[in-house]
Design a protein around this motif. Structure first.
Motif, PDB file in Angstrom:
ATOM      1  N   VAL A 197       0.720  -1.268   0.051  1.00 23.85           N
ATOM      2  CA  VAL A 197       0.052   0.079  -0.042  1.00 23.85           C
ATOM      3  C   VAL A 197       0.640   1.099   0.010  1.00 23.85           C
ATOM      4  N   ASP A 198       0.625   2.200  -0.892  1.00 28.85           N
ATOM      5  CA  ASP A 198       1.481   3.581  -0.946  1.00 28.85           C
ATOM      6  C   ASP A 198       0.289   4.511  -1.111  1.00 28.85           C
ATOM      7  N   GLY A 199       0.379   5.673  -0.398  1.00 31.63           N
ATOM      8  CA  GLY A 199      -0.269   6.482  -0.438  1.00 31.63           C
ATOM      9  C   GLY A 199       0.331   8.001   0.359  1.00 31.63           C
ATOM     10  N   SER A 200      -0.613   8.919   0.770  1.00 29.80           N
ATOM     11  CA  SER A 200      -0.060  10.161   1.223  1.00 29.80           C
ATOM     12  C   SER A 200      -0.792  10.723   2.791  1.00 29.80           C
ATOM     13  N   GLY A 201      -1.237   9.215   3.259  1.00 31.67           N
ATOM     14  CA  GLY A 201      -1.904   9.377   4.445  1.00 31.67           C
ATOM     15  C   GLY A 201      -1.080   9.482   5.752  1.00 31.67           C
ATOM     16  N   PRO A 202      -1.642   9.364   7.010  1.00 34.57           N
ATOM     17  CA  PRO A 202      -0.620   9.765   8.083  1.00 34.57           C
ATOM     18  C   PRO A 202       0.522   8.617   8.371  1.00 34.57           C
ATOM     19  N   TYR A 203       0.414   7.669   7.862  1.00 38.48           N
ATOM     20  CA  TYR A 203       1.246   6.553   8.051  1.00 38.48           C
ATOM     21  C   TYR A 203       1.568   5.747   6.787  1.00 38.48           C
ATOM     22  N   THR A 204       3.067   5.336   6.525  1.00 36.00           N
ATOM     23  CA  THR A 204       3.183   4.345   5.508  1.00 36.00           C
ATOM     24  C   THR A 204       3.039   2.950   6.361  1.00 36.00           C
ATOM     25  N   MET A 205       2.986   1.884   5.524  1.00 44.16           N
ATOM     26  CA  MET A 205       2.434   0.747   5.743  1.00 44.16           C
ATOM     27  C   MET A 205       3.451  -0.399   5.287  1.00 44.16           C
ATOM     28  N   LYS A 206       3.778  -1.535   6.189  1.00 44.58           N
ATOM     29  CA  LYS A 206       4.567  -2.628   5.759  1.00 44.58           C
ATOM     30  C   LYS A 206       3.859  -3.817   6.313  1.00 44.58           C
ATOM     31  N   ALA A 207       3.682  -4.892   5.403  1.00 45.09           N
ATOM     32  CA  ALA A 207       2.934  -5.887   5.952  1.00 45.09           C
ATOM     33  C   ALA A 207       3.968  -7.043   6.237  1.00 45.09           C
ATOM     34  N   GLU A 208       3.689  -7.834   7.489  1.00 42.83           N
ATOM     35  CA  GLU A 208       4.613  -8.968   7.570  1.00 42.83           C
ATOM     36  C   GLU A 208       4.017 -10.227   7.499  1.00 42.83           C
ATOM     37  N   VAL A 209       4.194 -11.128   6.423  1.00 42.84           N
ATOM     38  CA  VAL A 209       3.330 -12.073   5.773  1.00 42.84           C
ATOM     39  C   VAL A 209       4.066 -13.454   6.254  1.00 42.84           C
ATOM     40  N   ASP A 210       3.016 -14.369   6.633  1.00 40.12           N
ATOM     41  CA  ASP A 210       3.365 -15.761   6.861  1.00 40.12           C
ATOM     42  C   ASP A 210       2.654 -16.288   5.579  1.00 40.12           C
ATOM     43  N   GLY A 211       3.336 -16.957   4.425  1.00 39.42           N
ATOM     44  CA  GLY A 211       2.632 -17.534   3.382  1.00 39.42           C
ATOM     45  C   GLY A 211       1.956 -16.568   2.535  1.00 39.42           C
ATOM     46  N   LYS A 212       0.558 -16.695   2.652  1.00 35.26           N
ATOM     47  CA  LYS A 212      -0.372 -15.564   1.930  1.00 35.26           C
ATOM     48  C   LYS A 212      -1.006 -14.837   2.952  1.00 35.26           C
ATOM     49  N   THR A 213      -0.753 -14.986   4.182  1.00 32.28           N
ATOM     50  CA  THR A 213      -1.596 -14.368   5.237  1.00 32.28           C
ATOM     51  C   THR A 213      -0.669 -13.185   5.996  1.00 32.28           C
ATOM     52  N   VAL A 214      -1.528 -12.211   6.146  1.00 37.78           N
ATOM     53  CA  VAL A 214      -0.721 -11.081   7.162  1.00 37.78           C
ATOM     54  C   VAL A 214      -0.698 -11.433   8.586  1.00 37.78           C
ATOM     55  N   VAL A 215       0.427 -11.188   9.211  1.00 39.51           N
ATOM     56  CA  VAL A 215       0.332 -11.721  10.565  1.00 39.51           C
ATOM     57  C   VAL A 215       0.538 -10.281  11.487  1.00 39.51           C
ATOM     58  N   LYS A 216       1.088  -9.300  10.764  1.00 36.40           N
ATOM     59  CA  LYS A 216       1.433  -8.260  11.466  1.00 36.40           C
ATOM     60  C   LYS A 216       1.459  -6.935  10.287  1.00 36.40           C
ATOM     61  N   THR A 217       0.821  -5.956  10.512  1.00 44.66           N
ATOM     62  CA  THR A 217       0.873  -4.600   9.863  1.00 44.66           C
ATOM     63  C   THR A 217       1.524  -3.626  10.596  1.00 44.66           C
ATOM     64  N   VAL A 218       2.691  -3.174   9.979  1.00 47.35           N
ATOM     65  CA  VAL A 218       3.309  -2.192  10.717  1.00 47.35           C
ATOM     66  C   VAL A 218       3.230  -0.675  10.003  1.00 47.35           C
ATOM     67  N   PHE A 219       2.678   0.221  10.712  1.00 45.86           N
ATOM     68  CA  PHE A 219       2.234   1.479  10.432  1.00 45.86           C
ATOM     69  C   PHE A 219       3.412   2.428  10.867  1.00 45.86           C
ATOM     70  N   THR A 220       4.208   3.324   9.985  1.00 41.40           N
ATOM     71  CA  THR A 220       5.066   4.224  10.559  1.00 41.40           C
ATOM     72  C   THR A 220       4.545   5.685  10.062  1.00 41.40           C
ATOM     73  N   LYS A 221       5.000   6.662  11.174  1.00 40.61           N
ATOM     74  CA  LYS A 221       4.283   7.961  10.703  1.00 40.61           C
ATOM     75  C   LYS A 221       5.227   8.380   9.363  1.00 40.61           C
ATOM     76  N   ASN A 222       4.154   8.945   8.583  1.00 41.22           N
ATOM     77  CA  ASN A 222       4.749   9.677   7.444  1.00 41.22           C
ATOM     78  C   ASN A 222       5.279  11.063   7.545  1.00 41.22           C
ATOM     79  N   PRO A 223       6.420  11.051   7.413  1.00 38.88           N
ATOM     80  CA  PRO A 223       6.826  12.600   7.490  1.00 38.88           C
ATOM     81  C   PRO A 223       6.392  13.801   6.508  1.00 38.88           C
ATOM     82  N   HIS A 224       5.811  13.240   5.383  1.00 40.96           N
ATOM     83  CA  HIS A 224       5.225  13.925   4.345  1.00 40.96           C
ATOM     84  C   HIS A 224       3.828  14.329   4.392  1.00 40.96           C
TER      85      HIS A 224
END
Length: 535
Positions: A197-224
């Protein structure tokens, strides 16, 4: 603030100063480490669900809550979840005509995607036209059905020309379906498969995946980020659990700091009465509804009398109390109580459960009893209590002797795909509103290109009543048309409303902003959370 349940009224702001005093301030995340939030929402990429986080495909509360953190929209709902939308990526948006058919938005100056690329009016047009062109199987594009054309004027102005008056259009621009994406990342005529996922919202996002299933979604503050939100933390992790019990154990051990949907009724009762040390339960207003849907062309339920007999037999009070206790209330319309235009149409028509009336309805239509049916439900999407809910429905219908009902559960990704293809005659679904207006509890189920891909089509509803209510900027004035729609639904029963629910969040007491974590529209507002002082 230990060992208590906080009940938040609709005017939630009245409690905010008290709650802030209990757990810290709005000065930001003092702890420095990520805030971990548990959820039972499961995100699986499959042939049936190829693009869980693409705005052109996503159309469920869980995936929308991921997108709301990352993909900006022109408008957004206020913090409470009710009221009129406010500008977000836009600096201003306004109808420029008296007929609600021309809507103009001006973007904020120097708006940027998270990678630093500028966000322009052309990107907005591209993003929304892309959803309309792809027309994904999720049916989310139906939200944008009143758009005729979009034009741009310079880099910052977008003009929407509507094909019919639509006073609810600003609300639709606040949904992730209208999210703004970078053309460099999202192909014009193809979904973006997987979990990026990419956008201009308050966070960037990185999904941690096991196989084809998301186990954790990490949101980091977007400086822009530039918008009306003010994130109070630098990082949040959304951790997916297979069930409510595992999520609760993680909260009590301190592996997560807060848990959201979907808590079990047993957990809610436990945390209300004897909560573990340093854990608080917050109850807040909600607009979630549950209902049965019908494939009205299927042989078993094609005759309206069968659906009416079911409406006459279901005991919503027993269903809500025996399965969900005080966390749910009987629902007699698709529009929940508390929404302008709500009317108890099903109770007005059917009254209390009555076997004799149901039998007369079936006999009058020459229906042979018992009517054999299978009620389908999703086993992993709405919480662990869903199976018990359908066992109660099965018992109620079979006890009448008029029905012979089986029940069958399937996991969400295969369930939703099968439901959209009309493979289930009768199926259970839930609805978390796209926006808090009666139109959004009716049109998504009854209009053309509806969320259920339902074959039910009522010409008066689609041709007269929905257009009539959408012309009215004053929603009190729209109530007459809205109530006529509800009465028609009660008569034809293309859907059968069951209950509406409250919302709950449980959190460790050093987490502040919990009272704002879920809006009344079920928007997960992770930007409100911070780490304060346990007390």
């Amino acid at each position: 603030m230990n060992r208590k349940t906080l009940v938040l009224p609709a005017v939630i702001g009245l409690l905010a100063p008290v709650l802030a005093a209990c757990g810290g301030s709005d000065s930001g995340d003092k702890g420095g480490d990520a805030i971990a939030v548990g959820t039972t929402d499961r995100f699986i990429a499959s042939k049936a669900v190829p693009a869980p986080f693409d705005p052109a495909y996503a159309y469920d509360a869980g995936s929308w809550n991921v997108l709301r953190q990352t993909v900006q929209t022109l408008m957004a709902m206020p913090r409470s979840g009710s009221g009129d939308p406010v500008p977000e990526a836009a600096e201003s948006c306004i109808f420029t005509d008296s007929g609600s058919e021309r809507y103009v938005c001006k973007l904020r100056k120097d708006l940027q995607f998270a990678d630093g690329d500028p966000v322009t009016a052309a990107d907005v047009k591209y993003s929304i036209d892309r959803v309309r062109a792809i027309k994904s199987s999720s049916m989310s594009y139906g939200l944008l059905s009143t758009i005729d054309t979009i034009e741009t004027q310079g880099d910052r102005e977008v003009v929407f020309h509507l094909n019919t008056p639509d006073a609810t259009f600003p609300y639709k621009l606040a949904t992730p379906t209208a999210g703004i994406v970078n053309p460099d990342d999202y192909a014009k005529n193809k979904l973006r498969d997987g979990f990026e996922v990419d956008g201009s919202g308050p966070y960037t996002m990185k999904a941690e995946v096991d196989g084809k299933t998301v186990v954790k979604t990490v949101f980091t503050k977007n400086p822009h980020y530039k918008g009306q939100l003010k994130p109070k933390n630098d990082k949040v992790e959304l951790v997916s659990f297979a069930g409510a019990d595992a999520m609760g154990e993680a909260l009590e051990k301190g592996d997560v700091d807060m848990m959201t949907r979907t808590m079990s009724p047993e957990q809610i009762k436990k945390y209300s009465t004897t909560p573990p040390e340093n854990i608080n339960l917050v109850e807040m207003p909600g607009m979630e509804i549950r209902y049965l849907g019908f494939t009205t062309t299927a042989d078993s339920v094609r005759t309206k009398a069968v659906r009416q007999a079911m409406a006459q037999l279901v005991d919503r009070g027993e269903l809500a109390s025996s399965v969900y206790g005080t966390t749910a209330e009987p629902l007699y319309s698709l529009v929940p109580a508390g929404i302008t235009g709500h009317q108890n149409s099903f109770f007005n028509k059917y009254g209390d459960p009555d076997r004799a009336k149901a039998a007369a309805t079936l006999s009058g239509a020459d229906i042979t009893t018992p009517v054999k049916l299978t009620l389908h439900y999703t086993s992993d999407h709405y919480g662990s209590a869903t199976k018990k809910e359908f066992e109660v429905l099965q018992k109620q219908l079979n006890a009448s002797g008029l029905f012979d009902v089986d029940i069958k559960g399937d996991i969400w990704d295969t369930y939703r795909a099968a439901q959209l293809k009309g493979k289930y005659d009768v199926y259970g679904m839930g609805w978390f509103p796209d926006f808090p207006d009666a139109d959004n509890f009716l049109a998504p189920f009854l209009d053309k290109d509806n969320f259920l891909a339902s074959p039910y089509a009522n010409g008066r509803i689609r041709g007269d009543l929905i257009p009539a209510e959408r012309r009215e900027a004053d929603r009190l004035t729209a109530a007459k048309s809205l109530q006529q729609i509800q009465n028609t639904v009660a008569d034809d029963v293309p859907v059968l409303p069951l209950w509406q629910g409250k919302q709950y969040v449980a959190a460790r007491d050093d987490i502040t902003g919990v009272e704002w974590a879920l809006s009344s529209s079920s928007v997960l507002q992770l930007w409100e959370l911070s780490r304060g002082v346990s007390g």
